[in-house]
Design a protein around this motif. Structure first.
Motif, PDB file in Angstrom:
ATOM      1  N   LEU A  85       1.353 -15.601 -25.101  1.00 46.25           N
ATOM      2  CA  LEU A  85       2.327 -14.524 -25.331  1.00 46.25           C
ATOM      3  C   LEU A  85       2.834 -14.463 -26.771  1.00 46.25           C
ATOM      4  N   LYS A  86       2.587 -15.480 -27.552  1.00 49.96           N
ATOM      5  CA  LYS A  86       3.114 -15.501 -28.915  1.00 49.96           C
ATOM      6  C   LYS A  86       2.639 -14.266 -29.695  1.00 49.96           C
ATOM      7  N   GLY A  87       3.613 -13.506 -30.196  1.00 49.83           N
ATOM      8  CA  GLY A  87       3.316 -12.308 -30.965  1.00 49.83           C
ATOM      9  C   GLY A  87       2.930 -11.095 -30.148  1.00 49.83           C
ATOM     10  N   LYS A  88       2.936 -11.241 -28.817  1.00 47.07           N
ATOM     11  CA  LYS A  88       2.512 -10.140 -27.940  1.00 47.07           C
ATOM     12  C   LYS A  88       3.717  -9.297 -27.491  1.00 47.07           C
ATOM     13  N   GLN A  89       3.416  -8.070 -27.023  1.00 49.50           N
ATOM     14  CA  GLN A  89       4.443  -7.174 -26.492  1.00 49.50           C
ATOM     15  C   GLN A  89       4.722  -7.529 -25.032  1.00 49.50           C
ATOM     16  N   LEU A 102      11.660 -14.890 -18.102  1.00 45.44           N
ATOM     17  CA  LEU A 102      10.971 -14.828 -19.384  1.00 45.44           C
ATOM     18  C   LEU A 102      11.424 -15.962 -20.299  1.00 45.44           C
ATOM     19  N   VAL A 103      12.740 -16.139 -20.435  1.00 47.63           N
ATOM     20  CA  VAL A 103      13.268 -17.193 -21.312  1.00 47.63           C
ATOM     21  C   VAL A 103      12.853 -18.571 -20.813  1.00 47.63           C
ATOM     22  N   ASN A 104      12.954 -18.811 -19.502  1.00 45.82           N
ATOM     23  CA  ASN A 104      12.560 -20.111 -18.949  1.00 45.82           C
ATOM     24  C   ASN A 104      11.088 -20.397 -19.219  1.00 45.82           C
ATOM     25  N   THR A 112      10.114 -19.159 -28.330  1.00 46.17           N
ATOM     26  CA  THR A 112      11.395 -18.471 -28.227  1.00 46.17           C
ATOM     27  C   THR A 112      11.115 -16.980 -28.094  1.00 46.17           C
ATOM     28  N   MET A 113      12.121 -16.166 -28.318  1.00 45.89           N
ATOM     29  CA  MET A 113      11.912 -14.719 -28.212  1.00 45.89           C
ATOM     30  C   MET A 113      11.285 -14.161 -29.488  1.00 45.89           C
ATOM     31  N   ASP A 114      10.389 -14.968 -30.104  1.00 47.19           N
ATOM     32  CA  ASP A 114       9.652 -14.464 -31.268  1.00 47.19           C
ATOM     33  C   ASP A 114       8.447 -13.626 -30.838  1.00 47.19           C
ATOM     34  N   ILE A 115       8.364 -13.377 -29.534  1.00 45.04           N
ATOM     35  CA  ILE A 115       7.420 -12.397 -29.024  1.00 45.04           C
ATOM     36  C   ILE A 115       7.947 -11.006 -29.402  1.00 45.04           C
ATOM     37  N   GLU A 116       7.186  -9.976 -29.162  1.00 46.64           N
ATOM     38  CA  GLU A 116       7.694  -8.629 -29.350  1.00 46.64           C
ATOM     39  C   GLU A 116       8.277  -8.177 -28.012  1.00 46.64           C
ATOM     40  N   ALA A 117       9.546  -8.548 -27.798  1.00 47.26           N
ATOM     41  CA  ALA A 117      10.211  -8.262 -26.528  1.00 47.26           C
ATOM     42  C   ALA A 117      10.647  -6.806 -26.473  1.00 47.26           C
ATOM     43  N   ILE A 118      10.281  -6.112 -25.397  1.00 43.57           N
ATOM     44  CA  ILE A 118      10.602  -4.700 -25.237  1.00 43.57           C
ATOM     45  C   ILE A 118      11.492  -4.540 -24.004  1.00 43.57           C
ATOM     46  N   MET A 120      13.393  -2.654 -21.174  1.00 46.02           N
ATOM     47  CA  MET A 120      13.280  -1.390 -20.436  1.00 46.02           C
ATOM     48  C   MET A 120      13.712  -1.597 -19.007  1.00 46.02           C
ATOM     49  N   ASP A 121      13.906  -0.494 -18.262  1.00 45.87           N
ATOM     50  CA  ASP A 121      14.325  -0.623 -16.870  1.00 45.87           C
ATOM     51  C   ASP A 121      13.142  -1.031 -15.993  1.00 45.87           C
ATOM     52  N   ALA A 122      13.467  -1.371 -14.754  1.00 49.46           N
ATOM     53  CA  ALA A 122      12.466  -1.950 -13.855  1.00 49.46           C
ATOM     54  C   ALA A 122      11.269  -1.033 -13.621  1.00 49.46           C
ATOM     55  N   SER A 123      11.529   0.258 -13.361  1.00 47.65           N
ATOM     56  CA  SER A 123      10.415   1.171 -13.100  1.00 47.65           C
ATOM     57  C   SER A 123       9.556   1.366 -14.343  1.00 47.65           C
ATOM     58  N   GLY A 124      10.189   1.338 -15.503  1.00 46.19           N
ATOM     59  CA  GLY A 124       9.451   1.470 -16.754  1.00 46.19           C
ATOM     60  C   GLY A 124       8.521   0.308 -16.997  1.00 46.19           C
ATOM     61  N   ILE A 125       8.926  -0.871 -16.566  1.00 42.21           N
ATOM     62  CA  ILE A 125       8.090  -2.063 -16.736  1.00 42.21           C
ATOM     63  C   ILE A 125       6.769  -1.909 -15.979  1.00 42.21           C
ATOM     64  N   VAL A 126       6.854  -1.440 -14.749  1.00 40.36           N
ATOM     65  CA  VAL A 126       5.638  -1.268 -13.937  1.00 40.36           C
ATOM     66  C   VAL A 126       4.692  -0.285 -14.602  1.00 40.36           C
ATOM     67  N   SER A 127       5.233   0.850 -15.024  1.00 38.22           N
ATOM     68  CA  SER A 127       4.400   1.874 -15.662  1.00 38.22           C
ATOM     69  C   SER A 127       3.767   1.351 -16.947  1.00 38.22           C
ATOM     70  N   ALA A 128       4.553   0.620 -17.733  1.00 32.98           N
ATOM     71  CA  ALA A 128       4.054   0.100 -19.000  1.00 32.98           C
ATOM     72  C   ALA A 128       2.922  -0.894 -18.783  1.00 32.98           C
ATOM     73  N   MET A 129       3.054  -1.732 -17.774  1.00 32.87           N
ATOM     74  CA  MET A 129       2.004  -2.716 -17.495  1.00 32.87           C
ATOM     75  C   MET A 129       0.734  -2.055 -16.973  1.00 32.87           C
ATOM     76  N   LEU A 130       0.897  -1.157 -16.018  1.00 30.08           N
ATOM     77  CA  LEU A 130      -0.289  -0.544 -15.403  1.00 30.08           C
ATOM     78  C   LEU A 130      -1.021   0.397 -16.358  1.00 30.08           C
ATOM     79  N   SER A 131      -0.308   0.919 -17.344  1.00 29.43           N
ATOM     80  CA  SER A 131      -0.950   1.801 -18.326  1.00 29.43           C
ATOM     81  C   SER A 131      -1.461   1.032 -19.540  1.00 29.43           C
ATOM     82  N   GLY A 132      -1.196  -0.278 -19.594  1.00 29.85           N
ATOM     83  CA  GLY A 132      -1.667  -1.091 -20.710  1.00 29.85           C
ATOM     84  C   GLY A 132      -0.853  -0.943 -21.981  1.00 29.85           C
ATOM     85  N   LYS A 133       0.362  -0.399 -21.885  1.00 37.10           N
ATOM     86  CA  LYS A 133       1.189  -0.208 -23.079  1.00 37.10           C
ATOM     87  C   LYS A 133       1.843  -1.500 -23.552  1.00 37.10           C
ATOM     88  N   VAL A 134       1.913  -2.497 -22.679  1.00 38.33           N
ATOM     89  CA  VAL A 134       2.436  -3.810 -23.058  1.00 38.33           C
ATOM     90  C   VAL A 134       1.432  -4.875 -22.637  1.00 38.33           C
TER      91      VAL A 134
END
Length: 286
Positions: A85-89, A102-104, A112-118, A120-134
């Motif tokens: 995950l280092k450097g990833k969205q 995530l923190v654990n 640490t949170m040196d990832i590119e943390a984005i 968003m709300d819960a429904s947005g997370i699902v859409s972002a993952m399934l569309s490959g945006k994160v």
């Protein structure tokens, strides 16, 4: 979140206590607490992340619901370890159990949170993952189940049980401190109904419970039933007896210590300042 209260309604336990409930849906715990502060709701259910606000004095816990295993950190294509995950969205929802898993997870491998943390709300997370945006996402069930089911390249990197030797993920019923002071009898009666419903649900009534929940959310019963492994579903008697013998207080103490260690809270009040153990003990007298 609905497993006990739906049974409390359907089996008549709330009616026996002279209580009528109107169920109002919210997307996360912090939003529920904001609604309580505005006076639009009286009591509510929260997952792990929002407990930070209770420790900070913004809300009072009056009943333990269950010990959760519904949160997950999921990697997309090419992400097969937490180290990847280092450097990833990474999509997550701040202030919720999503942020905690995530923190654990990051802490467990020295990140640490040196990832590119984005955020968003819960429904947005699902859409972002399934569309490959994160590249990855931290979320809770049933969103986590949906991602893992629909994305053949998704990999579960961690869940609550990954850290069960040193942390605990709790779900609780809460209210405003002022409401607790003025309505203790209501809380005892409401909790007694919940405890009876928890006993009922734990006694081989998981399919019935899934049917009740599916009807309430206008969802698919099989999808709800698939969530039966998302928690340790405690009985009311277990919670009441645990409140009496120190077990429940120990859960909340460990939770608080984890939040402090992670820098999520900066205060260290006694658990008894924000958890009404006496309500749980009294409510178990049935």
């Amino acid at each position: 979140s609905l497993w006990s209260v739906e049974n409390a309604i359907a089996q008549g336990y709330l009616e026996e206590e002279g209580i009528t409930v109107n169920l109002v849906e919210f997307q996360d715990g912090p939003t529920i607490i904001s609604a309580m502060e505005s006076g639009s709701i009286d009591v509510g259910y929260i997952g792990q992340g929002a407990h930070k606000l209770c420790i900070n004095g913004q809300a009072t816990i009056f009943a333990l619901s269950h010990i959760s295993n519904g949160d997950a950190l999921i990697g997309g294509e090419g992400i097969t370890s937490i180290e990847d995950l280092k450097g990833k969205q990474v999509a997550y929802s701040s202030g919720t159990s999503s942020e905690d898993i995530l923190v654990n997870s990051l802490t467990s491998v020295g990140l640490t949170m040196d990832i590119e943390a984005i955020d968003m709300d819960a429904s947005g997370i699902v859409s972002a993952m399934l569309s490959g945006k994160v590249d990855a996402a931290a979320t809770w069930s049933p969103n986590s189940l949906k991602i893992l089911e629909e994305d053949a390249n998704a990999t579960k990197l961690a869940d609550n049980m990954t850290f069960s030797d040193k942390t605990v993920s709790l779900a609780s019923w809460i209210c405003m401190p002022k409401y607790a002071e003025e309505n203790r009898d209501v809380l005892v009666r409401f909790t007694r109904a919940l405890f009876k419903a928890m006993d009922y649900a734990a006694a081989d009534h998981q399919e019935d419970t899934a049917a009740l929940i599916a009807k309430q959310i206008a969802g698919d019963q099989d999808t709800v039933y698939d969530q039966r492994g998302d928690a340790e579903w405690l009985t009311g008697k277990e919670v009441s007896e645990g409140a009496a013998d120190g077990t429940v207080e120990g859960y909340y103490e460990l939770q608080k210590e984890n939040f402090i260690e992670a820098g999520a809270v900066e205060v260290d009040p006694p658990v008894s300042d924000y958890v009404l153990l006496d309500v749980m003990k009294e409510a178990g007298e049935y």
